[in-house]
Design a protein around this motif. Structure first.
Motif, PDB file in Angstrom:
ATOM      1  N   GLN A  34      17.203  -7.063  67.106  1.00  0.00           N
ATOM      2  CA  GLN A  34      18.007  -7.453  68.262  1.00  0.00           C
ATOM      3  C   GLN A  34      17.981  -6.379  69.345  1.00  0.00           C
ATOM      4  O   GLN A  34      17.875  -5.185  69.052  1.00  0.00           O
ATOM      5  N   GLY A  35      18.045  -6.847  70.567  1.00  0.00           N
ATOM      6  CA  GLY A  35      18.071  -5.926  71.700  1.00  0.00           C
ATOM      7  C   GLY A  35      18.962  -6.490  72.787  1.00  0.00           C
ATOM      8  O   GLY A  35      19.057  -7.709  72.976  1.00  0.00           O
ATOM      9  N   MET A  36      19.641  -5.584  73.484  1.00  0.00           N
ATOM     10  CA  MET A  36      20.551  -5.992  74.541  1.00  0.00           C
ATOM     11  C   MET A  36      20.444  -4.976  75.666  1.00  0.00           C
ATOM     12  O   MET A  36      20.385  -3.767  75.410  1.00  0.00           O
ATOM     13  N   LEU A  37      20.410  -5.457  76.885  1.00  0.00           N
ATOM     14  CA  LEU A  37      20.177  -4.590  78.036  1.00  0.00           C
ATOM     15  C   LEU A  37      21.127  -3.396  78.050  1.00  0.00           C
ATOM     16  O   LEU A  37      22.344  -3.552  78.026  1.00  0.00           O
ATOM     17  N   GLY A  38      20.553  -2.192  78.060  1.00  0.00           N
ATOM     18  CA  GLY A  38      21.341  -0.969  78.131  1.00  0.00           C
ATOM     19  C   GLY A  38      21.998  -0.553  76.833  1.00  0.00           C
ATOM     20  O   GLY A  38      22.776   0.407  76.802  1.00  0.00           O
ATOM     21  N   ASN A  39      21.666  -1.243  75.733  1.00  0.00           N
ATOM     22  CA  ASN A  39      22.380  -0.984  74.484  1.00  0.00           C
ATOM     23  C   ASN A  39      21.467  -0.585  73.327  1.00  0.00           C
ATOM     24  O   ASN A  39      21.924  -0.405  72.207  1.00  0.00           O
ATOM     25  N   GLY A  40      20.167  -0.488  73.579  1.00  0.00           N
ATOM     26  CA  GLY A  40      19.256  -0.120  72.502  1.00  0.00           C
ATOM     27  C   GLY A  40      18.825  -1.312  71.669  1.00  0.00           C
ATOM     28  O   GLY A  40      19.259  -2.449  71.892  1.00  0.00           O
ATOM     29  N   ALA A  41      17.956  -1.049  70.696  1.00  0.00           N
ATOM     30  CA  ALA A  41      17.433  -2.093  69.812  1.00  0.00           C
ATOM     31  C   ALA A  41      17.767  -1.738  68.371  1.00  0.00           C
ATOM     32  O   ALA A  41      17.781  -0.566  67.991  1.00  0.00           O
ATOM     33  N   TYR A  42      18.014  -2.766  67.570  1.00  0.00           N
ATOM     34  CA  TYR A  42      18.468  -2.568  66.192  1.00  0.00           C
ATOM     35  C   TYR A  42      17.773  -3.533  65.244  1.00  0.00           C
ATOM     36  O   TYR A  42      17.353  -4.622  65.642  1.00  0.00           O
ATOM     37  N   ILE A  43      17.680  -3.117  63.988  1.00  0.00           N
ATOM     38  CA  ILE A  43      17.280  -4.007  62.914  1.00  0.00           C
ATOM     39  C   ILE A  43      18.485  -4.193  62.002  1.00  0.00           C
ATOM     40  O   ILE A  43      19.184  -3.223  61.689  1.00  0.00           O
ATOM     41  N   GLU A  44      18.743  -5.450  61.653  1.00  0.00           N
ATOM     42  CA  GLU A  44      19.923  -5.759  60.845  1.00  0.00           C
ATOM     43  C   GLU A  44      19.482  -6.393  59.531  1.00  0.00           C
ATOM     44  O   GLU A  44      18.583  -7.234  59.509  1.00  0.00           O
ATOM     45  N   THR A  45      20.114  -5.977  58.444  1.00  0.00           N
ATOM     46  CA  THR A  45      19.864  -6.597  57.147  1.00  0.00           C
ATOM     47  C   THR A  45      20.957  -7.617  56.860  1.00  0.00           C
ATOM     48  O   THR A  45      21.958  -7.699  57.579  1.00  0.00           O
TER      49      THR A  45
END
Length: 282
Positions: free
Chosen positions: A133-144
């Motif tokens: 997931q990615g959101m403008l200005g908030n970085g990118a993440y991987i979620e389990t």
């Protein structure tokens, strides 16, 4: 600007749910119907359509149709979307051919654009039980599956000779082969869906992806969600002339040469790409 955090919290379970639907069909292939869409469009399966119905119904239930329009690969296009600033752009299954071939490399793409640029994106890879997931200005993440999130970032490689190129097994043409021959690299790996390719770069497991359109081209739903994940992880996505991609236009195909990278040699890769196919165009 609407609250993207609130939107993300509502959209995340929808991405997980769509992935669950795909896996149900994947694990019970006897229930899978495969239909040919014709021309360059390839196949669609009952899994694509079931995930599509679920995503659209859930998004519309959460966000309505006053402020938001919806564009999905498996739904007839309604050009009223051009009147909207906020547009959801959806591919219920990116990598249908990989799903049919049972390579485990398929993804759900759910992207949100504001004024023709992506601001939020979800890429679920159901066979791996992961949600990017990615959101403008908030970085990118991987979620389990347990809800744990880990921030992801592109690699810090700055030398093209050390970079790993991620490519398609099937969507290749003479121009792309020419670029890949002239591009210095350490290795080339094959990954199925575009979402999977971008996730590999965003996570630092690959560094470069290049697409050259031929008779057909990738469409908005191929790039929208993956782009914001890549860029929020520190990467770049542009045409080879360095112009940004624009979404929610009348033309949904993203024509030309498109380059995604970890951002460290992006200009150089774009220049090599242009130089490699310049003689072919003459």
């Amino acid at each position: 600007m609407l609250n993207l955090n609130e939107i993300m919290s509502l959209a995340r379970p929808i991405a997980w749910g769509a992935g669950d639907i795909l896996m149900k069909y994947y694990q019970e292939p006897q229930d899978l119907e495969i239909m040919f869409k014709g021309g360059e469009e390839g196949n669609v399966t009952s899994a694509d359509l079931a995930a599509n119905d679920f995503i659209l119904s859930q998004l519309k239930q959460s966000f309505g149709t006053d402020n938001f329009a919806y564009l999905s690969e498996e739904t007839e296009d309604n050009i009223d979307r051009l009147e909207h600033e906020w547009v959801w752009i959806i591919d219920p299954m990116d990598g249908t051919s990989d799903f049919i071939r049972r390579t485990n490399e398929f993804a759900v793409h759910i992207g949100l654009t504001y004024r023709q640029r992506p601001v939020l994106g979800l890429v679920a890879t159901p066979a791996q039980d992961r949600l990017f997931q990615g959101m403008l200005g908030n970085g990118a993440y991987i979620e389990t599956r347990d809800g744990l999130q880990q921030r992801i970032q592109v690699s810090n490689k700055v030398d093209l000779n050390q970079m790993v190129v991620v490519a398609s097994r099937s969507h290749r043409n003479y121009q792309l082969e020419s670029i890949l021959q002239q591009l210095p690299k350490a290795a080339e790996i094959a990954v199925g869906s575009i979402g999977g390719k971008f996730a590999a770069i965003a996570s630092g497991n690959a560094d470069v992806y290049i697409s050259v359109s031929g008779k057909s081209a990738p469409k908005d739903w191929d790039y929208c969600a993956p782009e914001i994940i890549l860029t929020e992880a520190g990467g770049q996505l542009t045409h080879s002339d360095l112009s940004l991609l624009s979404y929610n236009n009348l033309e949904l195909r993203q024509w030309g040469t498109i380059v995604a990278s970890n951002g460290h040699c992006h200009h150089e890769i774009c220049q090599i790409s242009q130089d490699a196919i310049a003689p072919i165009k003459k």
